[in-house]
Design a protein around this motif. Structure first.
Motif, short mmCIF file in Angstrom:
data_model
loop_
_atom_site.label_atom_id
_atom_site.label_comp_id
_atom_site.label_asym_id
_atom_site.label_seq_id
_atom_site.Cartn_x
_atom_site.Cartn_y
_atom_site.Cartn_z
N GLY A 9 4.29 -23.30 -31.44
CA GLY A 9 5.57 -23.63 -30.83
C GLY A 9 5.65 -23.39 -29.34
O GLY A 9 6.61 -23.79 -28.70
N LYS A 10 4.64 -22.75 -28.75
CA LYS A 10 4.66 -22.47 -27.31
C LYS A 10 3.87 -23.56 -26.57
O LYS A 10 2.71 -23.82 -26.89
N ILE A 11 4.52 -24.17 -25.57
CA ILE A 11 3.91 -25.25 -24.79
C ILE A 11 3.64 -24.75 -23.37
O ILE A 11 4.56 -24.28 -22.69
N THR A 12 2.38 -24.84 -22.92
CA THR A 12 2.00 -24.37 -21.60
C THR A 12 1.24 -25.45 -20.86
O THR A 12 0.17 -25.89 -21.33
N PRO A 13 1.73 -25.93 -19.71
CA PRO A 13 0.98 -26.92 -18.93
C PRO A 13 -0.33 -26.32 -18.42
O PRO A 13 -0.38 -25.15 -18.01
N LEU A 14 -1.41 -27.10 -18.45
CA LEU A 14 -2.66 -26.66 -17.86
C LEU A 14 -2.60 -26.82 -16.35
O LEU A 14 -1.90 -27.69 -15.84
N LYS A 15 -3.34 -25.98 -15.66
CA LYS A 15 -3.34 -26.02 -14.19
C LYS A 15 -4.35 -27.05 -13.70
O LYS A 15 -5.47 -27.11 -14.17
N ARG A 16 -3.92 -27.88 -12.75
CA ARG A 16 -4.84 -28.71 -11.95
C ARG A 16 -5.88 -29.45 -12.78
O ARG A 16 -7.08 -29.29 -12.59
N VAL A 17 -5.41 -30.30 -13.69
CA VAL A 17 -6.34 -31.08 -14.52
C VAL A 17 -6.58 -32.44 -13.86
O VAL A 17 -5.64 -33.15 -13.53
N PRO A 18 -7.86 -32.82 -13.65
CA PRO A 18 -8.13 -34.12 -13.03
C PRO A 18 -7.91 -35.26 -14.02
O PRO A 18 -7.88 -35.06 -15.23
N MET A 19 -7.75 -36.46 -13.48
CA MET A 19 -7.70 -37.67 -14.32
C MET A 19 -9.14 -37.99 -14.75
O MET A 19 -10.05 -38.03 -13.92
N LEU A 20 -9.33 -38.20 -16.05
CA LEU A 20 -10.64 -38.53 -16.58
C LEU A 20 -10.59 -39.88 -17.28
O LEU A 20 -9.62 -40.19 -17.98
N ARG A 21 -11.61 -40.69 -17.09
CA ARG A 21 -11.67 -42.02 -17.70
C ARG A 21 -12.04 -41.91 -19.18
O ARG A 21 -12.92 -41.13 -19.55
N ILE A 22 -11.37 -42.70 -19.98
CA ILE A 22 -11.71 -42.78 -21.40
C ILE A 22 -11.61 -44.22 -21.88
O ILE A 22 -11.02 -45.07 -21.22
N LEU A 23 -12.21 -44.44 -23.04
CA LEU A 23 -11.99 -45.65 -23.80
C LEU A 23 -11.16 -45.23 -25.01
O LEU A 23 -11.53 -44.29 -25.73
N LEU A 24 -10.02 -45.84 -25.18
CA LEU A 24 -9.14 -45.55 -26.32
C LEU A 24 -9.27 -46.70 -27.31
O LEU A 24 -9.15 -47.86 -26.93
N THR A 25 -9.54 -46.36 -28.57
CA THR A 25 -9.76 -47.39 -29.58
C THR A 25 -8.82 -47.18 -30.76
O THR A 25 -8.74 -46.08 -31.31
#
Length: 405
Positions: free
Chosen positions: A220-236
């Motif tokens: 139930g606890k939500i914590t934003p991660l610090k300084r996460v870069p954008m990473l490329r993915i393929l979503l299928t």
């Protein structure tokens, strides 16, 4: 009367690690997908409000006097810390002609719009005379947070139109985001929209839609991660339908039957989530290919664990084999049993390899998108900066776009 046009968007979400283990108190990492839901809010003739959702075939209009009368009833029993009451939702169903128990996307989307419009108006002012159009790049029912992105967009637009939050886009800017305090308010109202649609949501999807980036969720606890870069993915999307409820129940049954075998698997998935969090937070803004081997190996290990939990599927096995034949690493995302998978793309991955993988996957009847994870959360746009496809979907001509945000 609200006199300015608004165009805004919110991202979808994917689970990077922690599927199913999160139900049993372990860590899950959720990431924002750069596949977005867009909303246009434009002023219209005084005394009417319109909602159009071309993706689910909704085009409804009401006069604001009728809504304002309903709104007065909402004001008496409104408690935004609690879920919408059964009485409130029944009254809205009757008003909109929605059958009791109707669960089709168009019914739930209409109900969520009416609830959020009336509840926000009851708290902050009169029902606005506006024309709202919502269009999404996200597939429905694929576990990618489409309903949450919709709720976040509605919350941000209606709160802005009511004056509860600012309109932060300044002259010369193509995009803008709200303050942390305003984002918290957007998120709280988006959660109410999710409650209308899902009943008892975790709050993860709307939090990802609001803040973007990546979030850690545990008990139930939500914590934003610090300084996460954008990473490329393929979503299928394998397009294989599945029931999250049935899959969750199956995992629980296996854990009860073989606790000494299955609990260490859950502990290992938890360790994978935490290791991945450490790696992501240590990555530079523009990661080099050398940063990826650990992320790829964690994908492989977690996919095997999810198979052990019983949530794999032949379609997902095929996805993993096909992408592996192109030197890529994949895992399921979400409930499993079909549904969607994600494939990590290194910065040096050849465009030819990506295209070949997409062709192979599409030949299986799957649907593919090349996108990013770690995308920004809810964002206000200057309409003239949006693509022609988005403007067309929102029924905005380039001429009208240049006249609004």
């Amino acid at each position: 009367m609200w006199r300015r046009g608004l165009v805004l968007s919110a991202p979808g979400k994917a689970i990077l690690h922690g599927e199913h283990a999160v139900v049993h108190g372990k860590v899950a990492l959720a990431v924002a997908l750069d596949l977005r839901t867009f909303l246009s809010l434009q002023p219209c003739a005084e005394g009417s409000i319109h909602i159009r959702l071309p993706g689910v075939g909704v085009a409804r209009s009401w006069d604001t006097c009728s809504l304002q009368a309903l709104c007065r009833g909402f004001a008496a029993g409104l408690d935004e810390s609690k879920a919408p009451s059964a009485e409130q939702l029944d009254a809205l169903r009757e008003f909109a002609g929605i059958a009791a128990g109707a669960s089709a996307p168009e019914s739930l989307a209409t109900l969520a719009f009416l609830y959020m419009c009336l509840a926000i108006s009851a708290k902050y002012g009169d029902v606005p005379s506006v024309d709202v159009v919502v269009w999404s790049e996200l597939p429905l029912g694929a576990g990618l947070g489409s309903s949450a992105a919709y709720s976040v967009c509605l919350a941000a637009a209606l709160l802005t139109a009511s004056g509860a939050i600012s309109c932060p886009l300044k002259e010369g800017q193509s995009t803008a985001r709200w303050s942390e305090e305003e984002l918290t308010l957007i998120n709280s109202w988006a959660f109410q929209g999710e409650r209308v649609i899902h009943g008892n949501p975790s709050g993860v999807d709307n939090a990802v839609g609001t803040w973007g980036g990546a979030l850690r969720y545990q008990s139930g606890k939500i914590t934003p991660l610090k300084r996460v870069p954008m990473l490329r993915i393929l979503l299928t999307n394998t397009k294989v339908p599945r029931s999250t409820k049935v899959l969750v129940a199956g995992v629980k049954e296996k854990i009860l039957k073989f606790p000494a075998v299955m609990n260490p698997v859950l502990d290992s998935i938890d360790a994978i989530s935490q290791e991945c969090q450490s790696v992501l937070e240590a990555l530079p803004a523009d990661p080099s290919p050398d940063s990826y081997p650990v992320l790829e190996e964690l994908f492989d290990i977690n996919q095997h664990h999810l198979d052990v939990l019983g949530v794999g599927h032949p379609s997902l096995d095929r996805l993993c084999r096909l992408t592996a034949s192109h030197g890529l690493h994949s895992k399921l995302t979400g409930a499993g049993g079909g549904g969607c998978g994600i494939t990590l793309l290194r910065p040096d991955t050849s465009p030819l390899a990506v295209e070949a993988a997409k062709q192979d996957l599409c030949a299986c009847g799957f649907e593919c998108w090349e996108t990013n994870i770690g995308a920004p959360g809810v964002t206000l746009h200057r309409s003239s900066s949006l693509s022609a496809a988005v403007l067309h979907a929102l029924s905005l001509s380039p001429a009208s776009a240049s006249a609004s945000h």
